[in-house]
Write an enzyme that holds these catalytic residues in place. Structure first.
Site, PDB file in Angstrom:
ATOM      1  CD  GLU A 259      -2.635   1.533   0.101  1.00 42.46           C
ATOM      2  OE1 GLU A 259      -3.476   0.714  -0.257  1.00 42.46           O
ATOM      3  OE2 GLU A 259      -2.421   2.608  -0.529  1.00 42.46           O
ATOM      4  N   GLY A 260       0.613   2.142  -0.950  1.00 41.79           N
ATOM      5  CA  GLY A 260       1.411   3.349  -1.080  1.00 41.79           C
ATOM      6  C   GLY A 260       0.876   4.533  -0.292  1.00 41.79           C
TER       7      GLY A 260
ATOM      8  N   GLY B 244      -6.550   0.690   3.827  1.00 40.71           N
ATOM      9  CA  GLY B 244      -8.010   0.790   3.646  1.00 40.71           C
ATOM     10  C   GLY B 244      -8.451   1.300   2.294  1.00 40.71           C
ATOM     11  N   GLY B 245      -7.512   1.840   1.497  1.00 45.14           N
ATOM     12  CA  GLY B 245      -7.851   2.257   0.132  1.00 45.14           C
ATOM     13  C   GLY B 245      -8.855   3.391   0.070  1.00 45.14           C
TER      14      GLY B 245
ATOM     15  CB  VAL C  85     -23.758   5.912  -5.899  1.00 45.56           C
ATOM     16  CG1 VAL C  85     -23.874   5.565  -4.442  1.00 45.56           C
ATOM     17  CG2 VAL C  85     -24.345   4.820  -6.746  1.00 45.56           C
TER      18      VAL C  85
ATOM     19  CB  VAL D 133     -21.872  19.183 -17.606  1.00 46.55           C
ATOM     20  CG1 VAL D 133     -20.796  20.218 -17.327  1.00 46.55           C
ATOM     21  CG2 VAL D 133     -22.984  19.301 -16.581  1.00 46.55           C
TER      22      VAL D 133
ATOM     23  N   GLY E  81     -18.704   8.887 -12.596  1.00 47.16           N
ATOM     24  CA  GLY E  81     -18.216   7.515 -12.660  1.00 47.16           C
ATOM     25  C   GLY E  81     -16.747   7.398 -12.315  1.00 47.16           C
TER      26      GLY E  81
ATOM     27  CB  ALA F  90     -16.527  -1.675  -0.534  1.00 43.24           C
TER      28      ALA F  90
ATOM     29  CG  HIS G 233     -45.680  -5.400  15.650  1.00 39.59           C
ATOM     30  ND1 HIS G 233     -45.900  -4.624  14.529  1.00 39.59           N
ATOM     31  CD2 HIS G 233     -46.359  -4.820  16.671  1.00 39.59           C
ATOM     32  CE1 HIS G 233     -46.701  -3.619  14.857  1.00 39.59           C
ATOM     33  NE2 HIS G 233     -46.988  -3.704  16.146  1.00 39.59           N
TER      34      HIS G 233
HETATM   35  P1  NAI Z   1     -22.222   6.465 -11.331  1.00 36.77           P
HETATM   36  O1  NAI Z   1     -21.826   5.601 -12.455  1.00 36.77           O
HETATM   37  O2  NAI Z   1     -23.018   5.887 -10.211  1.00 36.77           O
HETATM   38  O3  NAI Z   1     -23.036   7.735 -11.873  1.00 36.77           O
HETATM   39  C1  NAI Z   1     -22.499   8.633 -12.811  1.00 36.77           C
HETATM   40  C2  NAI Z   1     -23.623   9.407 -13.440  1.00 36.77           C
HETATM   41  O4  NAI Z   1     -23.082  10.474 -14.206  1.00 36.77           O
HETATM   42  C3  NAI Z   1     -24.475   8.570 -14.388  1.00 36.77           C
HETATM   43  O5  NAI Z   1     -25.817   8.705 -14.004  1.00 36.77           O
HETATM   44  C4  NAI Z   1     -24.175   9.187 -15.761  1.00 36.77           C
HETATM   45  O6  NAI Z   1     -25.266   9.102 -16.633  1.00 36.77           O
HETATM   46  C5  NAI Z   1     -23.845  10.632 -15.396  1.00 36.77           C
HETATM   47  N1  NAI Z   1     -23.041  11.387 -16.365  1.00 36.77           N
HETATM   48  C6  NAI Z   1     -21.974  10.938 -17.065  1.00 36.77           C
HETATM   49  N2  NAI Z   1     -21.488  11.938 -17.857  1.00 36.77           N
HETATM   50  C7  NAI Z   1     -22.253  13.048 -17.647  1.00 36.77           C
HETATM   51  C8  NAI Z   1     -22.255  14.397 -18.154  1.00 36.77           C
HETATM   52  N3  NAI Z   1     -21.361  14.814 -19.041  1.00 36.77           N
HETATM   53  N4  NAI Z   1     -23.190  15.266 -17.710  1.00 36.77           N
HETATM   54  C9  NAI Z   1     -24.114  14.858 -16.799  1.00 36.77           C
HETATM   55  N5  NAI Z   1     -24.156  13.596 -16.282  1.00 36.77           N
HETATM   56  C10 NAI Z   1     -23.239  12.687 -16.696  1.00 36.77           C
HETATM   57  O7  NAI Z   1     -20.845   7.096 -10.802  1.00 36.77           O
HETATM   58  P2  NAI Z   1     -20.447   7.824  -9.440  1.00 36.77           P
HETATM   59  O8  NAI Z   1     -21.641   8.328  -8.730  1.00 36.77           O
HETATM   60  O9  NAI Z   1     -19.367   8.758  -9.814  1.00 36.77           O
HETATM   61  O10 NAI Z   1     -19.850   6.620  -8.588  1.00 36.77           O
HETATM   62  C11 NAI Z   1     -18.702   5.918  -9.055  1.00 36.77           C
HETATM   63  C12 NAI Z   1     -18.690   4.508  -8.566  1.00 36.77           C
HETATM   64  O11 NAI Z   1     -18.523   4.459  -7.157  1.00 36.77           O
HETATM   65  C13 NAI Z   1     -19.973   3.794  -8.898  1.00 36.77           C
HETATM   66  O12 NAI Z   1     -19.661   2.558  -9.504  1.00 36.77           O
HETATM   67  C14 NAI Z   1     -20.628   3.574  -7.578  1.00 36.77           C
HETATM   68  O13 NAI Z   1     -21.331   2.338  -7.526  1.00 36.77           O
HETATM   69  C15 NAI Z   1     -19.469   3.602  -6.593  1.00 36.77           C
HETATM   70  N6  NAI Z   1     -19.954   4.137  -5.325  1.00 36.77           N
HETATM   71  C16 NAI Z   1     -20.768   3.374  -4.558  1.00 36.77           C
HETATM   72  C17 NAI Z   1     -21.298   3.875  -3.401  1.00 36.77           C
HETATM   73  C18 NAI Z   1     -22.237   3.024  -2.623  1.00 36.77           C
HETATM   74  O14 NAI Z   1     -22.295   1.827  -2.869  1.00 36.77           O
HETATM   75  N7  NAI Z   1     -23.018   3.583  -1.706  1.00 36.77           N
HETATM   76  C19 NAI Z   1     -21.001   5.226  -2.920  1.00 36.77           C
HETATM   77  C20 NAI Z   1     -20.179   5.951  -3.842  1.00 36.77           C
HETATM   78  C21 NAI Z   1     -19.673   5.406  -4.975  1.00 36.77           C
END
Ligand code: NAI
Length: 462
Positions: free
Chosen positions: A33-34, A39-40, A179, A233, A268, A317, A441
């Protein structure tokens, strides 16, 4: 040159779990681990710190909105942002130190530094090279970003910067209704920021059961989040006093702009494999930059395995953890296995959202006959008492056999409730099996049972 049975590269949930399990199964193990702490992404700048901020700000929301309704009278708490950040950092430290303790307890060596693989069977860390019978890459992922938008870590941030903004912004523009965007958007909305989520697609949380996604967006809307759907965007202009977010709508190509103080880019994540030397080794990648693996998580180069965010599948995770354990078992000569059909995903907003298995949309696309059992938390006494009646449980079961195929929950503790259904699905249970199981309940979990009853003769409290 030290010699190990297994060297794991990366100490996130995939890597550290794999290392501990390898050691428990009798392999001489090291984990590289760097970062300064183990825990990453998850423990340092992801799952855990975001949950601390979600928890703190949810308490604030409760104090502001629900305390007076329960006769708890007094001024709502004042936010000391630096103190809140210190609490979050303390939570991170407790967790990362916990992994260090587990490594010592299980005799896993922590090789400090960034790893590369000069040749199969060898891992270089700094000036040292170590021998390994097996190498497991668990190097994780990094924010994918958006072309043309430069993250400065202060005003234009990814999830990492969003966890320690210098101050609470008045206007936060979130690019991406996934998310990260919704969890961090919720945090800042509760802290008083005006939050606008700009999503490229026509609905937030792509891939989620459409009915749940729509309901989720409405609930978040009532909490003050503003949504701009079907909007791409294009760029972010950095002015001295504000940021201008330029966008184009997908429907008619019209262009516009909104002002913001901070922009969160949450579009993403992508695999992080830089510096490992995969190219020279001939480790094959997919066209999305993921390390290609077979059913035993073996890469195209014998002796090198890969797990977690660096390979295909949901970037979660717990998916990485399961792969880590399975690989360790395989390396120790046992039978490692992951059931990818039963991996829950949870969004830790309020209410929480949890999903498991098939959605209505995937079942329809596959032409599979199914029935739906739904139950609203409005019919759950505990949820009503706790101001948590927003949302529902939705169970999908095979039309002929009644076998549970999927579950989707939006509501209180959804991320915990989903697991009784996960266990049921692992055992191949029918909805009737859940419906005939006594549920205490008053608990939120009664809503799960009622949804199961709704797959059969009907829910009682609906
Ligand atoms: P995500 O893949 O969940 O969502 C990215 C969103 O950005 C998508 O809805 C997509 O359509 C949109 N998008 C892409 N380009 C765009 C643009 N130019 N303009 C507007 N919208 C655009 O990715 P996110 O939220 O960044 O999360 C990354 C990863 O981390 C995911 O795989 C997620 O599952 C994981 N993660 C999981 C968590 C959890 O399990 N609670 C918490 C945080 C992250």
């Amino acid at each position: 040159m030290a010699e190990y049975d297994a060297i794991i590269i990366g100490s996130g949930p995939g890597g550290y779990v794999c290392a501990i399990r390898c050691a428990q199964l009798g392999l001489k193990t090291a984990c590289v681990e760097g970062r300064a702490t183990l825990g990453g992404t998850c423990l340092n700048v992801g799952c855990i710190p975001s949950k601390a901020l979600l928890h703190a700000t949810h308490q604030l929301h409760e104090a502001e909105t629900n305390f007076p309704k329960m006769g708890l009278i007094g001024d709502a708490p004042r936010v000391d942002w630096n103190r809140m950040l210190a609490y979050k950092d303390e939570v991170i430290a407790q967790n990362t130190k916990g992994i260090e303790f587990l490594f010592k307890k299980n005799k896993v060596d922590w090789l400090k530094g960034w790893a590369s693989i000069p040749e199969p069977g060898q891992v270089a860390v700094g000036k040292e090279t170590h021998k390994a019978k097996h190498i497991v890459i668990a190097s994780g992922s990094e924010p994918a970003g958006l072309p043309g938008i430069e993250v400065d870590g202060e005003r234009i941030v990814t999830s990492t910067g969003a966890l320690h903004l210098p101050k609470i912004p008045k206007r936060l523009a979130v690019i991406g209704g996934g998310v990260i965007g919704l969890e961090m958007g919720s945090v800042y909305a509760r802290l008083g920021a005006q939050v606008t989520v700009i999503e490229f697609l026509d609905e937030i949380t792509p891939g989620m059961d459409a009915e749940v996604a729509k309901s989720f967006r409405r609930i978040l809307g009532r909490q003050g989040l503003r949504f701009m759907l079907g909007t791409a965007v294009q760029s972010v202009e950095t002015l001295k006093t504000k940021l201008k977010v330029h966008y184009q709508t997908r429907k008619d190509g019209s262009e516009g702009q909104i002002d913001a103080d901070v922009v969160l880019v949450a579009t993403g994540r992508k695999p992080f494999t830089e510096g490992l030397g995969l190219d020279a080794l001939g480790v094959r990648l997919t066209d999305r930059g993921q390390i290609e693996t077979d059913a035993r998580w073996q890469t195209s180069v014998p002796g090198i395995h890969a797990i977690g965010d660096a390979i295909a599948g949901p970037m979660l995770a717990h998916k990485a953890e399961d792969e880590g354990m399975a690989v360790a078992e395989l390396l120790a000569g046992q039978a490692g296995h992951v059931n990818y059909g039963v991996i829950p995903s949870v969004i830790y907003t309020h209410p929480e959202v949890a999903a498991l298995g098939e959605t209505e949309e995937t079942l329809k696309a596959a032409g599979r006959g199914f029935k739906t059992g739904k139950f609203s938390f409005m019919g759950n006494g505990r949820a009503k008492a706790n101001f948590a009646a927003d949302g529902f449980v939705k169970l999908l079961a095979d039309a002929d056999t009644d076998r549970i195929l999927g579950a989707h929950i939006i509501g209180p503790m959804a991320g915990d409730l989903i697991h009784e259904i996960a266990v049921a699905m692992e055992f191949g249970a029918a909805a009737e099996d859940l419906a005939r199981t006594c549920h205490a309940h008053p608990t939120y979990s009664e809503a799960v049972r009622e949804a199961a009853l709704a797959c059969g003769d009907g829910a009682i409290h609906a």
